[in-house]
Scaffold this motif. Structure first.
Motif, PDB file in Angstrom:
ATOM      1  N   LEU A 133       4.915  -9.766  -3.280  1.00  0.00           N
ATOM      2  CA  LEU A 133       4.265 -10.404  -2.135  1.00  0.00           C
ATOM      3  C   LEU A 133       5.035 -10.125  -0.855  1.00  0.00           C
ATOM      4  O   LEU A 133       4.433  -9.872   0.210  1.00  0.00           O
ATOM      5  N   VAL A 134       6.359 -10.163  -0.939  1.00  0.00           N
ATOM      6  CA  VAL A 134       7.197  -9.835   0.217  1.00  0.00           C
ATOM      7  C   VAL A 134       6.920  -8.409   0.685  1.00  0.00           C
ATOM      8  O   VAL A 134       6.799  -8.142   1.885  1.00  0.00           O
ATOM      9  N   ALA A 135       6.820  -7.490  -0.271  1.00  0.00           N
ATOM     10  CA  ALA A 135       6.551  -6.089   0.075  1.00  0.00           C
ATOM     11  C   ALA A 135       5.188  -5.942   0.759  1.00  0.00           C
ATOM     12  O   ALA A 135       5.049  -5.201   1.743  1.00  0.00           O
ATOM     13  N   VAL A 136       4.201  -6.668   0.236  1.00  0.00           N
ATOM     14  CA  VAL A 136       2.851  -6.606   0.835  1.00  0.00           C
ATOM     15  C   VAL A 136       2.876  -7.138   2.267  1.00  0.00           C
ATOM     16  O   VAL A 136       2.331  -6.515   3.189  1.00  0.00           O
ATOM     17  N   PHE A 137       3.513  -8.286   2.453  1.00  0.00           N
ATOM     18  CA  PHE A 137       3.588  -8.866   3.797  1.00  0.00           C
ATOM     19  C   PHE A 137       4.410  -7.979   4.735  1.00  0.00           C
ATOM     20  O   PHE A 137       4.133  -7.921   5.940  1.00  0.00           O
ATOM     21  N   ALA A 138       5.420  -7.311   4.202  1.00  0.00           N
ATOM     22  CA  ALA A 138       6.224  -6.404   5.032  1.00  0.00           C
ATOM     23  C   ALA A 138       5.370  -5.241   5.530  1.00  0.00           C
ATOM     24  O   ALA A 138       5.460  -4.840   6.697  1.00  0.00           O
ATOM     25  N   VAL A 139       4.530  -4.704   4.648  1.00  0.00           N
ATOM     26  CA  VAL A 139       3.638  -3.610   5.052  1.00  0.00           C
ATOM     27  C   VAL A 139       2.639  -4.090   6.091  1.00  0.00           C
ATOM     28  O   VAL A 139       2.398  -3.422   7.112  1.00  0.00           O
ATOM     29  N   ILE A 140       2.054  -5.278   5.848  1.00  0.00           N
ATOM     30  CA  ILE A 140       1.084  -5.832   6.809  1.00  0.00           C
ATOM     31  C   ILE A 140       1.750  -6.088   8.145  1.00  0.00           C
ATOM     32  O   ILE A 140       1.189  -5.796   9.213  1.00  0.00           O
ATOM     33  N   LEU A 141       2.968  -6.623   8.089  1.00  0.00           N
ATOM     34  CA  LEU A 141       3.693  -6.906   9.333  1.00  0.00           C
ATOM     35  C   LEU A 141       3.986  -5.620  10.103  1.00  0.00           C
ATOM     36  O   LEU A 141       3.879  -5.579  11.334  1.00  0.00           O
ATOM     37  N   TYR A 142       4.318  -4.567   9.373  1.00  0.00           N
ATOM     38  CA  TYR A 142       4.566  -3.275  10.016  1.00  0.00           C
ATOM     39  C   TYR A 142       3.291  -2.746  10.670  1.00  0.00           C
ATOM     40  O   TYR A 142       3.311  -2.268  11.817  1.00  0.00           O
ATOM     41  N   LEU A 143       2.177  -2.862   9.974  1.00  0.00           N
ATOM     42  CA  LEU A 143       0.906  -2.389  10.518  1.00  0.00           C
ATOM     43  C   LEU A 143       0.486  -3.206  11.735  1.00  0.00           C
ATOM     44  O   LEU A 143      -0.058  -2.664  12.712  1.00  0.00           O
ATOM     45  N   VAL A 144       0.751  -4.501  11.686  1.00  0.00           N
ATOM     46  CA  VAL A 144       0.403  -5.372  12.817  1.00  0.00           C
ATOM     47  C   VAL A 144       1.173  -4.965  14.069  1.00  0.00           C
ATOM     48  O   VAL A 144       0.630  -4.936  15.177  1.00  0.00           O
TER      49      VAL A 144
END
Length: 233
Positions: A133-144
């Motif tokens: 979940l941390v990895a997923v949110f990290a990717v989303i945060l990077y895209l944001v």
């Protein structure tokens, strides 16, 4: 109105003395439990059903609750590096009763150890899920951050979720994981203890052959259930 009673000088001195008092728990444990590298828990019983629950049926015996509580409350103070010898005193059991008692006690604590192992496995699954979940949110945060047009409230929400997931993952790994490993050591210590019988309590170390047997059993990595179940099948 509330009135505060002023403490006298003697009361203050007593409080200071109490605050400075300490107990040398290590010395206490060694003096009370440990003898030549083994820790002894001695218990006094008057009969078979002091140990085996009177509601048990033959072949499916269960440990009496107050007996198990006595053993566990003593074992709390014994460091896991010391093998435990459980001395059952005060009653003359038949050989069949001794076998049943020993196997029932060790099976009981082997099951307790199994409960801890399942908790460790469940915690490992939680850790894996939270880090994913941390990895997923990290990717989303990077895209944001790559798209300035995305509303600020959305990027802040993702940022908060990222840190919440990371915090939970760290707690599962460092706090719960450490506590569960300690629980496993304590359960394994009880599941590996030696059970001995005496007509009356004798204050002294176990016989050399008993010590040797305990040390050999401590080297075994896998704790198997007692043979009574296989024999009945």
């Amino acid at each position: 109105m509330f009135f505060t009673k002023r403490k006298s000088r003697r009361q203050i001195q007593n409080l200071r003395k109490l605050s400075r008092k300490n107990v040398d728990l290590g010395k206490f444990v060694k003096d009370f439990y440990v003898e030549k590298g083994l820790a002894y828990i001695s218990c006094n019983v008057s009969g078979y059903n002091d140990i085996i629950d009177r509601y048990s049926v033959k072949g499916y015996e269960w440990v009496e609750e107050s007996f198990a509580r006595f053993v566990e409350e003593n074992a709390i103070y014994i460091p896991p590096e010391y093998p435990i010898v459980l001395e059952i005193c005060g009653h003359r059991f038949t050989e069949a009763q001794k076998t049943t008692i020993e196997e029932t006690i060790l099976d009981y604590y082997a099951l307790k150890m199994g409960d801890v192992q399942m908790s460790i496995q469940a915690n490992n699954r939680r850790i894996l899920f939270m880090f994913l979940l941390v990895a997923v949110f990290a990717v989303i945060l990077y895209l944001v951050t790559m798209f300035p047009g995305i509303p600020k409230v959305l990027s802040e929400a993702v940022f908060v979720l990222f840190w919440m997931a990371l915090w939970d993952a760290s707690e599962f790994f460092f706090v719960d994981g450490r506590d569960l490993q300690e629980d496993k050591l304590e359960a394994a210590q009880l599941a590996s203890m030696a059970v001995t019988f005496f007509d009356k309590f004798e204050d002294g170390p176990a016989e050399p052959e008993v010590v040797q047997q305990i040390m050999e059993e401590m080297e075994e990595e896998v704790i198997l259930p007692s043979t009574q179940w296989d024999a009945e099948e």
